[in-house]
Design an enzyme around this catalytic site. Structure first.
Site, PDB file in Angstrom:
ATOM      1  N   HIS A 360      -6.692   4.360  -5.311  1.00  0.00           N
ATOM      2  CA  HIS A 360      -5.561   5.219  -5.696  1.00  0.00           C
ATOM      3  C   HIS A 360      -4.858   4.669  -6.927  1.00  0.00           C
ATOM      4  CE1 HIS A 360      -1.814   7.644  -4.812  1.00  0.00           C
ATOM      5  NE2 HIS A 360      -1.298   6.644  -5.509  1.00  0.00           N
ATOM      6  N   GLU A 361      -4.498   3.394  -6.874  1.00  0.00           N
ATOM      7  CA  GLU A 361      -3.727   2.817  -7.971  1.00  0.00           C
ATOM      8  C   GLU A 361      -4.558   2.664  -9.236  1.00  0.00           C
ATOM      9  OE1 GLU A 361      -0.703   2.809  -7.799  1.00  0.00           O
ATOM     10  OE2 GLU A 361      -0.350   2.917  -5.648  1.00  0.00           O
ATOM     11  N   HIS A 364      -4.590   5.741 -11.305  1.00  0.00           N
ATOM     12  CA  HIS A 364      -3.474   5.925 -12.236  1.00  0.00           C
ATOM     13  C   HIS A 364      -3.834   5.370 -13.610  1.00  0.00           C
ATOM     14  CE1 HIS A 364      -0.551   7.756  -9.688  1.00  0.00           C
ATOM     15  NE2 HIS A 364      -0.509   6.752  -8.820  1.00  0.00           N
ATOM     16  N   GLU A 384      -0.319  12.165  -9.121  1.00  0.00           N
ATOM     17  CA  GLU A 384      -0.324  11.461  -7.836  1.00  0.00           C
ATOM     18  C   GLU A 384      -1.458  11.954  -6.938  1.00  0.00           C
ATOM     19  OE1 GLU A 384       1.006   8.634  -5.065  1.00  0.00           O
ATOM     20  OE2 GLU A 384       1.361   8.890  -7.212  1.00  0.00           O
ATOM     21  N   ASP A 404     -13.289   3.173   9.329  1.00  0.00           N
ATOM     22  CA  ASP A 404     -14.004   4.320   8.775  1.00  0.00           C
ATOM     23  C   ASP A 404     -14.245   5.351   9.878  1.00  0.00           C
ATOM     24  OD1 ASP A 404     -14.262   3.541   6.089  1.00  0.00           O
ATOM     25  OD2 ASP A 404     -15.902   2.171   6.598  1.00  0.00           O
ATOM     26  N   GLU A 414      -4.556   4.393   5.884  1.00  0.00           N
ATOM     27  CA  GLU A 414      -4.648   4.218   7.337  1.00  0.00           C
ATOM     28  C   GLU A 414      -4.816   2.746   7.719  1.00  0.00           C
ATOM     29  OE1 GLU A 414      -8.890   4.926   5.914  1.00  0.00           O
ATOM     30  OE2 GLU A 414      -6.885   5.708   5.491  1.00  0.00           O
ATOM     31  N   HIS A 457       5.314  12.739  -5.124  1.00  0.00           N
ATOM     32  CA  HIS A 457       4.564  12.337  -3.936  1.00  0.00           C
ATOM     33  C   HIS A 457       4.460  13.469  -2.929  1.00  0.00           C
ATOM     34  CE1 HIS A 457       5.612   8.329  -5.591  1.00  0.00           C
ATOM     35  NE2 HIS A 457       4.437   7.988  -5.080  1.00  0.00           N
TER      36      HIS A 457
END
Length: 911
Positions: A360-361, A364, A384, A404, A414, A457
């Site tokens: 995710h990061e 960016h 986002e 998983d 998670e 977000h």
């Protein structure tokens, strides 16, 4: 702050002008567009060639031109290009004016151009005004190897005319930005650093942000010297010194270097892993689990981009993927419960290097090197969401140390100690919207979690749901989608992100981009088919990505109920100056001192949001109407951008009224019954004289309107005043007011109903036609006057016999009779005035109807029948008409206030 979790000089309008506020920029397809754009010959020609054209709702300019698979648009004028850039220039020269760029050769420059694995070339153009770049003014042209145009997408600011010579120096702008950021983060100004300010043109329409004119600004970044996650983008008006916009850009890679901060704020920290280290346990011997995971999962992200899309790291040039784990901000919480991309590297708090968070990061960073989406409003929500999408793609593709399990599919985070923070399959489980019209969609700046850059977000849930539907399929919102899997879906998102999205793209742009990406990829190596594109479009339609979010972004007050007429007793649009006002601090804003910025004409009334304690007042006197009308109100249009940060409002405005000539004042907030109302409580810090009061605060996103109920003050004389209270730090823009009016709303009477003679009657006695009609009703109980017209043509313009007037009283008859000066119920209050035709129908006749008041009241029900002036059947006296002649007649009622109503025209023929 782009985190993973939800989480100077004064504005002298007087000196140089009003700056910008935000509002939502959303668009709609050409079939739904309004205005004349869709009838433009060039647009019609494009559509005749099978192209899709989409218009911006706010600017009414074209925002997208797309083509179907295998049907690119030929080069205009038979141009034979010598290079892909030349082909792009040929297309943008032809179609640029549709996007709002009148002179592409003068007002566009090439930002970048590259050719992908398919042989198609993406050329990104930057709009400039007198050499100054326009923030978000970008158009991307995609061409095939032969030079045909596959698509063009983007935004431009049309008709720019402002000077590009600043009145505020770069140093002054830096000081304002530093003061703003220090105040907002409650930190020492000395700990902040200001980047080099650059002149930029800022048009809020391009960010989906408002209806204000474009302005010249100083654009800069404010960062924290101690490594804190601060990378604030600040725009300072280059003419006035007021703050126009600010938001944190911290985005909260296979050459890898991983560092350990060991619970400190040191960046990058101590190097613990390199590309040569063991991929799974790079800290063997020291055993820093977070570093092992950050290093490994950064490799997974790199491998996903390279294996599926041929991309060499986030910049496609082998950029080192640098990470720091176990970071704690200086003076902040430790452990640090978040992760972010700071523009150059990844930073993780303890326990945050889990697989989907890492991807995710890093996304960016990938986004910053491609579309470079702004991290605010809809472009920020897309930014986002793309990180969520790529994070989950990597998490679902590579095994990791976390869960998983099928139950955790599409959950983000998670494996964090706090558990999942979003659910892409069902965003509503975390109060995120799963469609554009969801009530969970954030349309205001402030929400339960604070500023969040306009809901980036939260509103990311719309695209998250779409990505889930594309991959796995399902039935949602009336659409059934067959999933096409991760590889095909990722191929479309990659193409959209790298060749179709601009920095200011909104959700409609993403809708167009994903559909176009699918069409472009049909028949290619990804195996995408036309049937797959149908499923993609179904998923996008299911989340309503082509629609506008819920209403209410720029609230407009109701004026009068449907069918009622507005009657103003006070009105001022400031075109005649400020003679009706007494003011302290407020002044006339127009084109000579930084305007115009008005909702009508060129003048408005303005007060600056200054960086000193002030209490600025503007006052008027209003005589409230006393008629018993449907609405009695004070209405005004206004805009404001006032000092605020997150949920803290430092400067703000109120409206007050006085019933005793100004001796005492009462807040009018409780009387605001429509439109924009107070938005928050002013801070008691920094000495604002209105501190602690509910007020207009923050950002109005352009002009809005407010209505104040005056029904409790009918017949009274009131004073109203607008007060702007400011504190002793930071200047924003201020408050502008225009089109102020006090008024009542009057319903017109119902039309009279003709009864005798019947329509098209024959054999009517010319000496006694027996005119009669049923009287009107009037909701306001006004005095009603009836006029009967009898003529020899249907237009009632020739051979007219007489105008006969009959006055009837409504429920307010006692007040009306008292106004007759004692004429009383036995006096004559009904008058008939005849006027004579010129030709052979001139009978020398004047009909004078005289009824005693009580007789009329008796025959007409005394103003009864639904609220006044109605219910009876008045009969007109005998009138001598010509024999064997067809006449036309009509009765018109007038309430003496604002309303008239006429019966249909009937005809009859005399004996």
């Amino acid at each position: 702050m782009q985190r993973l979790l939800v989480g100077t000089r004064r504005w002298s309008i007087r000196g140089q002008g009003l700056a910008l506020v935000f509002a939502v920029l959303w668009s709609l397809p050409v079939g739904m567009a309004y205005g004349q754009g869709k009838h433009d010959p060039m647009v019609m020609d494009l559509q005749s060639q099978g192209a899709q054209v989409t218009f911006s709702r706010a600017s009414k300019q074209v925002g997208f031109i797309g083509t179907k698979a295998g049907r690119p648009l030929a080069l205009p004028g038979g141009v034979v290009p010598r290079s892909p850039q030349e082909a792009a220039w040929a297309h943008i020269s032809a179609y640029g004016p549709l996007f709002g760029v009148a002179n592409p050769a003068h007002d566009l420059t090439v930002m970048s151009s590259h050719t992908d694995r398919l042989g198609n070339t993406m050329t990104r153009f930057q709009q400039v005004h007198q050499g100054v770049p326009v923030m978000g003014g970008e158009i991307i042209v995609n061409t095939n190897p032969a030079g045909g145009m596959i698509s063009a997408i983007g935004k431009a600011s049309p008709k720019l005319a402002m000077s590009t010579t600043p009145a505020i120096s770069a140093r002054q702008a830096q000081n304002t930005a530093l003061e703003l950021t220090a105040k907002g983060y409650q930190t020492d100004r000395a700990s902040l650093a200001a980047g080099l300010p650059t002149l930029t043109v800022y048009d809020p329409l391009l960010l989906g942000a408002g209806n204000s004119p474009a302005r010249l600004v100083w654009r800069m970044e404010i960062t924290a010297g101690g490594g804190e996650p601060i990378k604030e983008l600040v725009l300072v008006d280059a003419q006035t010194g007021g703050v126009l916009l600010r938001f944190n850009q911290v985005d909260a890679v296979k050459n890898r270097v991983t560092y350990d901060a060991n619970s400190s704020s040191a960046l990058p920290g101590t190097q613990v892993c390199t590309e040569a280290s063991n991929n799974t346990n790079c800290t063997t011997g020291t055993i820093i689990t977070d570093a092992d995971h950050a290093h490994r999962y950064a490799g997974d992200f790199y491998d996903f981009l390279f294996s599926q899309h041929g991309r060499d790291s986030i910049d496609n040039a082998g950029m080192t993927l640098k990470s720091t784990v176990r970071y704690c901000p200086f003076g902040g919480p430790c452990p640090f419960g978040n992760a972010y991309w700071d523009g150059t590297q990844m930073v993780y708090g303890a326990g945050y290097p889990v697989q989907d968070v890492v991807a995710h990061e890093l996304t960016h960073g990938f986004t910053s090197k491609t579309s470079n989406l702004f991290y605010v409003y809809q472009s920020g929500a897309i930014n986002e969401s793309l990180s969520d999408v790529w994070g989950e793609f990597v998490d679902l593709t590579y095994a990791d140390a976390g869960s998983d399990a099928a139950a955790d599919r599409w959950k983000l985070g998670e494996d964090l100690a706090i558990g999942a923070i979003r659910n892409m399959a069902n965003p509503t489980l975390f109060n995120d919207p799963d469609r554009m019209t969801s009530l969970l969609y954030v349309v205001n700046d402030a929400n339960a979690a604070g500023w969040d850059n306009g809901g980036v977000h939260t509103n990311s849930g719309v695209n998250n749901k779409a990505a889930f539907l594309m991959v796995d399929g399902g039935t949602f919102n009336g659409k059934t989608i067959t999933g096409i899997g991760i590889p095909k879906t990722a191929a479309m998102y990659y193409l959209a992100q790298t060749t179709l999205l601009t920095s200011a793209s909104d959700y409609l742009d993403l809708y167009n981009a994903l559909n176009q990406a699918c069409q472009t990829l049909v028949g290619g190596a990804a195996g995408i088919t036309a049937a797959d594109c149908t499923q993609v479009d179904n998923a996008l339609l299911a989340v309503e990505m082509n629609l506008s979010p819920v209403a209410g972004y720029n609230p407009e007050a109701a004026v009068c109920p449907v069918g009622a007429t507005q009657v103003a007793v006070f009105a001022d649009d400031f075109e005649g100056g400020t003679a009706k006002w007494s003011a302290n601090g407020w002044y006339l804003l127009n084109q000579t001192n930084g305007g115009p910025y008005a909702t009508s004409g060129v003048n408005s009334l303005a007060a600056d949001d200054v960086a000193v304690v002030s209490d600025q007042k503007a006052t008027i006197t209003v005589k409230v109407p006393k008629q018993p009308t449907a609405v009695t109100a004070l209405y005004f249009r206004h805009m404001f951008l006032l000092d605020w940060w997150g949920a803290s409002y430092y400067d703000g405005g109120v409206v007050e009224y006085s019933t005793d000539g100004g001796a005492t004042w009462t807040d009018a907030g409780p009387l605001m019954d429509s439109g924009k109302t107070y938005g928050g409580v002013l801070s008691t810090l920094y000495q604002n004289p209105l501190g602690g009061r509910n007020a207009f605060v923050g950002d109005s996103h352009g002009f809005v309107s407010t209505r104040i109920d005056l029904s409790g003050f009918k017949g009274q004389t009131l004073k109203f005043r607008w007060r702007l209270g400011t504190d002793n730090a930071v200047s924003y823009l201020g408050w502008v007011v225009d089109d102020v009016k006090a008024y009542s709303c009057n319903f017109p009477p119902t039309a009279p109903v003709l009864t005798t003679p019947a329509d098209m009657a024959t054999g009517v006695d010319p000496a006694a036609p027996g005119f009669a009609y049923t009287a009107s009703t009037d909701a306001n109980a006004d005095v009603l006057t009836y006029t009967t017209k009898v003529c020899t043509n249907a237009a009632l313009t020739t051979g007219c016999m007489a105008n006969v007037q009959v006055v009837m009283l409504g429920f307010n008859r006692k007040e009306w009779l008292a106004g007759l000066g004692g004429l009383g119920s036995t006096g004559l209050f009904v008058a008939g005035l005849a006027w004579l035709p010129r030709r052979r129908f001139r009978l020398g006749l004047a009909v004078l109807l005289v009824f005693a008041a009580m007789t009329l009241l008796a025959s007409c029900g005394g103003g009864g029948g639904g609220g006044g002036g109605g219910g009876g059947t008045p009969a007109l006296p005998p009138v001598n008409l010509s024999p064997a002649t067809t006449y036309y007649w009509q009765v018109t009622v007038d309430d003496g206030f604002t309303g008239k109503a006429s019966s249909p025209v009937w005809s009859f023929t005399t004996l």
